[in-house]
Design an enzyme around this catalytic site. Structure first.
Site, PDB file in Angstrom:
ATOM      1  N   SER A 139       0.653  -1.663   0.283  1.00  0.00           N
ATOM      2  CA  SER A 139       0.143  -0.083   0.565  1.00  0.00           C
ATOM      3  C   SER A 139       1.092   1.453   0.001  1.00  0.00           C
ATOM      4  O   SER A 139       0.071   2.570   0.103  1.00  0.00           O
ATOM      5  CB  SER A 139      -1.047   0.105   1.422  1.00  0.00           C
ATOM      6  OG  SER A 139      -1.635  -1.011   0.839  1.00  0.00           O
ATOM      7  N   LYS A 142       0.847   4.081  -2.912  1.00  0.00           N
ATOM      8  CA  LYS A 142      -0.367   5.087  -2.805  1.00  0.00           C
ATOM      9  C   LYS A 142      -0.121   6.000  -2.719  1.00  0.00           C
ATOM     10  O   LYS A 142      -0.778   7.236  -3.058  1.00  0.00           O
ATOM     11  CB  LYS A 142      -1.719   4.310  -1.031  1.00  0.00           C
ATOM     12  CG  LYS A 142      -2.443   3.608  -1.057  1.00  0.00           C
ATOM     13  CD  LYS A 142      -3.118   3.157  -0.339  1.00  0.00           C
ATOM     14  CE  LYS A 142      -4.443   2.111  -0.309  1.00  0.00           C
ATOM     15  NZ  LYS A 142      -3.932   0.988   0.076  1.00  0.00           N
ATOM     16  N   SER A 310      -5.825   4.114   4.282  1.00  0.00           N
ATOM     17  CA  SER A 310      -5.509   3.074   3.096  1.00  0.00           C
ATOM     18  C   SER A 310      -6.672   2.321   2.708  1.00  0.00           C
ATOM     19  O   SER A 310      -6.395   1.435   2.400  1.00  0.00           O
ATOM     20  CB  SER A 310      -4.317   1.690   3.843  1.00  0.00           C
ATOM     21  OG  SER A 310      -3.843   1.045   3.419  1.00  0.00           O
TER      22      SER A 310
END
Length: 474
Positions: A139, A142, A310
């Site tokens: 993640s 991102k 997230s």
């Protein structure tokens, strides 16, 4: 329902470090934020995690409300007028390598680990281990998605959801624009505006369609049906969540667009409009005009929510919005190219990088530690205020988002309140990338990526210790 705003107390920590390190950031614009000395004390008495209130500021018709500053901006702009100490951008810590090398040797990080630590004020790498090696970022990708979207669209961009009516008013179409945060408040505003327009035309019964053609390509992520991500659609209600949750894994709708259209049909009926047939998928008829419109929160707020929690659905949506801005297909493939192109304009090193998705759930993503620290450095550049939400959205160690339960439950551990970082977790992959303000006032960007990790229960504390080692003590 309003989401908490703990980051209004804590979100400024990174950027005051920039002020101390680079000076004169106050002129950079309303997206800047600063660290306050009372940050920990104030955050400790707040019992809510960071987030974005995105149930308000929607308009059923006409132009969107005036753009707002990033949610973390209020209350932290004044400190930006302070002057930076002359020594703030001094040389590298003499013991940095000696501190990090043993910590990187922790067996909990597995056999594959890379690192990059950069002085944001100078762009100088202070420490690197395999920094240019592409790794599965999970993640932390991102961060790239956020920077690309903000560069393409700007922090005040809002995603519209519209309703059109055929010339005779008998066919109404709900048109998805790609806002996964559309909620019942926004949908009800659309229904109210639509009913008003139909009454003005003397229409009381309609056929309802819904249009999802703004997105193309497969709706299902390569990971398949998963509680971490709904099918990617241009039209969905509450991210396709089937419970009352606002973040984290949740049961998801198999057809979020159809569910959103069904909900809209019910709200139309509540206004006295008869829905004769449908809803059915389809484009708006030729000659149809917009009769109602609602808007998402500004992109700055969406980015902050995505990073703090997230949020995978928001990540995939923002990647597609980036593709649309580049006039590319709003698909996984189109978003991949658009994100890469935008990062290239920022001068970010991209050797070996691949952005197979916007969320980091795809194991085919590849990003180096140097790529992540370069993006974070660009986000702190006073000349790029539009990128500031990349920093202000990062979770705060021990206080907010995906770092709330890390760095000690008593919130006095090293790194609590001073480390701001995006987490990344897949089976066998654990990553952490963010910023920290050092004891002498410098802002450092860091990225630590680990692969083939034996367990998140050993890898995550090891990553936390690495980041905390950069933070001031005591």
């Amino acid at each position: 329902m309003p989401e908490p705003r703990l980051w209004q107390l804590t979100a400024g920590s990174a950027v005051l470090g920039l002020v101390l390190a680079a000076g004169a950031v106050a002129a950079a614009g309303p997206w800047d934020n600063g660290q306050r000395k009372a940050e920990r004390a104030k955050a400790a008495v707040a019992d809510r995690t960071g987030g974005t209130h995105h149930a308000a500021a929607r308009s059923a018709e006409g132009l969107p409300p005036a753009p707002e500053p990033a949610p973390s901006a209020p209350g932290v702009l004044t400190p930006l007028g302070t002057s930076a100490p002359a020594a703030a951008a001094a040389g590298r810590p003499a013991d940095l390598a000696a501190t990090l090398v043993p910590l990187l040797g922790d067996p909990g990080l597995g056999p594959l680990r890379t690192a990059s630590v950069v002085d944001v004020a100078t762009g100088r790498q202070l420490y690197g281990q395999g920094a240019a090696t592409p790794m599965t970022p999970a993640s932390t990708v991102k961060i790239a998605t956020a920077a690309a979207a903000l560069t393409a669209l700007g922090p005040d961009h809002r995603i519209a959801t519209t309703v059109t009516a055929a010339p005779d008013g008998r066919t109404v179409t709900l048109v998805g624009g790609g806002d996964p945060t559309l909620d019942r408040t926004g949908l009800r505003a659309l229904a109210t505006g639509t009913a008003r327009a139909l009454r003005d035309r003397g229409v009381t019964d309609v056929t309802l369609r819904y249009d999802t053609t703004r997105y193309t390509g497969p709706a299902l992520h390569p990971i398949g049906p998963n509680d971490n991500l709904a099918p990617v659609s241009a039209l969905m209600l509450d991210e396709g969540r089937l419970d009352r949750s606002t973040s984290g894994p949740a049961p998801r709708a198999t057809d979020p667009a159809a569910d959103a259209a069904d909900a809209f049909a019910g709200l139309l009926r509540d206004t006295g409009v008869t829905v004769r047939r449908g809803p059915a998928a389809g484009r708006a008829p030729a000659g149809a005009t917009v009769v109602a419109k609602t808007y998402s929160r500004p992109l700055s707020a969406l980015v902050e929510r995505m990073l703090t929690h997230s949020d995978n659905d928001l990540a995939e949506a923002l990647a597609r919005q980036t593709a649309l801005a580049a006039r590319k297909p709003a698909s996984f493939a189109g978003a991949q190219q658009a994100v890469r192109d935008r990062l290239k304009t920022l001068g970010v090193p991209l050797a070996g990088a691949r952005f197979a998705d916007g969320s980091g759930l795809d194991r085919n993503d590849r990003v180096s530690a140097a790529t992540l620290t370069a993006i974070l450095t660009r986000a702190a550049d006073p000349a790029r205020p539009e990128l500031r939400p990349v920093l202000t959205g990062l979770p705060v160690g021990g206080f907010s988002g995906t770092l709330r339960t890390r760095y000690g439950t008593d919130r006095t551990a090293a790194g609590a309140g001073t480390v701001r970082a995006k987490t990344g977790t897949l089976t066998g992959v654990n990553t952490l990338a963010g910023t920290v303000v050092t004891a002498d006032g410098r802002l450092l960007a860091f990225a630590f990526l680990a692969g083939r990790t034996p367990s998140p229960y050993t890898a995550q504390p090891a990553l936390d210790r690495l980041a905390a080692a950069l933070a001031p003590r005591g």
